[in-house]
Motif scaffolding. Structure first.
Motif, PDB file in Angstrom:
ATOM      1  N   GLY A  85      47.142  40.348  34.951  1.00 22.06           N
ATOM      2  CA  GLY A  85      46.942  41.778  35.148  1.00 22.06           C
ATOM      3  C   GLY A  85      45.981  42.451  34.195  1.00 22.06           C
ATOM      4  N   SER A  86      45.196  41.702  33.441  1.00 23.70           N
ATOM      5  CA  SER A  86      44.178  42.331  32.600  1.00 23.70           C
ATOM      6  C   SER A  86      43.142  42.981  33.516  1.00 23.70           C
ATOM      7  N   ALA A 125      41.355  33.571  37.825  1.00 21.07           N
ATOM      8  CA  ALA A 125      41.058  34.196  39.112  1.00 21.07           C
ATOM      9  C   ALA A 125      40.953  35.693  38.906  1.00 21.07           C
ATOM     10  N   ALA A 126      39.935  36.285  39.503  1.00 18.29           N
ATOM     11  CA  ALA A 126      39.788  37.739  39.517  1.00 18.29           C
ATOM     12  C   ALA A 126      40.267  38.224  40.882  1.00 18.29           C
ATOM     13  N   PHE A 145      41.684  42.415  38.678  1.00 13.06           N
ATOM     14  CA  PHE A 145      42.809  42.054  37.817  1.00 13.06           C
ATOM     15  C   PHE A 145      42.692  40.570  37.515  1.00 13.06           C
ATOM     16  N   ILE A 146      42.718  40.215  36.261  1.00 13.13           N
ATOM     17  CA  ILE A 146      42.547  38.827  35.864  1.00 13.13           C
ATOM     18  C   ILE A 146      43.900  38.134  35.730  1.00 13.13           C
ATOM     19  N   VAL A 147      43.978  36.946  36.301  1.00 11.38           N
ATOM     20  CA  VAL A 147      45.115  36.051  36.129  1.00 11.38           C
ATOM     21  C   VAL A 147      44.551  34.745  35.586  1.00 11.38           C
ATOM     22  N   GLY A 148      45.176  34.188  34.568  1.00 11.31           N
ATOM     23  CA  GLY A 148      44.642  32.966  33.983  1.00 11.31           C
ATOM     24  C   GLY A 148      45.728  32.046  33.459  1.00 11.31           C
ATOM     25  N   GLN A 181      39.998  36.541  48.926  1.00 16.31           N
ATOM     26  CA  GLN A 181      40.282  37.795  48.225  1.00 16.31           C
ATOM     27  C   GLN A 181      40.209  37.635  46.712  1.00 16.31           C
ATOM     28  N   LEU A 182      40.002  36.398  46.260  1.00 12.83           N
ATOM     29  CA  LEU A 182      39.920  36.096  44.834  1.00 12.83           C
ATOM     30  C   LEU A 182      38.522  35.612  44.474  1.00 12.83           C
ATOM     31  N   LEU A 183      38.208  35.670  43.191  1.00 20.22           N
ATOM     32  CA  LEU A 183      37.066  34.941  42.652  1.00 20.22           C
ATOM     33  C   LEU A 183      37.641  33.953  41.648  1.00 20.22           C
TER      34      LEU A 183
END
Length: 280
Positions: A164-165, A195-196, A177-180, A123-125
């Motif tokens: 959450g970007s 991860a997107a 939604f970007i998490v980094g 579910q992620l990239l």
């Protein structure tokens, strides 16, 4: 009852608060001035009640104030559910960022580790970002694209985490939604794990965990009014939530006295707006 059952009960009860204005119309002055022993004066006045209850008296005042409390609790639980899911992804990225393979900055050394994590989380990239903005994915290796123009990129390279970007992915082409989490070596930022999270998948998971009745809609938007989430599978394929940008009604939301809560993790504002945009 299970936690999920309790949350569903809160959702059902909270829907009733949307009709509070019609159930308890405001009164300018207590009706008991002329007759201090009149029945409405038995109920204590509630100065902290919702706008539609201020100046109201009698048994219904406490009842509707309780429904407002239930709605607030449900909204907080919905926002918390979103935070928990995003926080779990962030924690995994933090762990990857601390491994010797990723800290080496060498794609060949970290590729196996990142590929394994990607397989476990379809579910992620998942991607690794170089300081110049170029990045790798498990499927493509070096993508040939660059993330240095993303709003979250400068902060990430300064050592700040991002959660959450909202973007449209350069690789996937999907709203995400970007998490980094930054990768450091000797206290210097040498890259970042990212991860997107595909918005469609995230929304479906939220719907499964906390279904919201048709009588209301919960939206979440970032600080620039860009839509992140909209409750209800039907609502996400029909107006007002079809748009990938800002909802028109969000711009007037502060004037509607709607119930809202802001996430300290993402900065998203979660709001109960009723079925569609609020009536002005």
């Amino acid at each position: 009852m299970t936690l999920q059952a309790n949350l569903r009960t809160l959702i059902a009860l909270a829907a009733l608060v949307l009709f509070c204005a019609s159930l308890a119309p405001a009164a300018a002055e207590p009706p008991c001035i002329a007759n201090p022993k009149s029945a409405p004066c038995i109920g204590a006045r509630q100065p902290n009640a919702p706008p539609c209850l201020r100046g109201s008296y009698g048994p219904r005042t406490a009842q509707i104030a309780q429904m407002k409390y239930l709605a607030e609790s449900m909204l907080a639980a919905y926002a918390s559910q979103a935070d928990v899911r995003l926080e779990a992804v962030l924690q995994n990225l933090r762990t990857l960022a601390l491994t010797p393979q990723v800290r080496s900055g060498d794609w060949e050394k970290m590729q196996g580790l990142i590929s394994a994590f990607q397989e476990q989380n379809p579910q992620l990239l998942v991607f690794y970002i170089n300081p110049d903005g170029s990045y790798y994915t498990a499927e493509l290796g070096l993508t040939g694209k660059n993330l240095s123009d993303r709003a979250y990129f400068p902060g990430l390279m300064k050592g700040d985490e991002v959660v959450g970007s909202i973007v449209v992915g350069k690789t996937s082409g999907k709203k995400s939604f970007i998490v980094g989490a930054p990768v450091t070596n000797n206290s210097a930022v040498t890259g970042a794990m990212g991860a997107a999270i595909y918005a469609e998948n995230f929304a479906a998971a939220m719907e499964n965990a906390m279904p919201v009745p048709d009588s209301m809609v919960i939206v979440a938007a970032d600080k620039t009014d860009v839509l992140a989430l909209c409750s209800g599978l039907d609502q996400r394929t029909n107006p007002p939530c079809l748009q990938t940008g800002a909802l028109p009604c969000l711009k007037d939301m502060e004037k509607q006295n709607n119930l809202s809560v802001v996430s300290s993790l993402t900065g998203w504002k979660f709001t109960i707006v009723g079925p569609g945009c609020p009536v002005k």
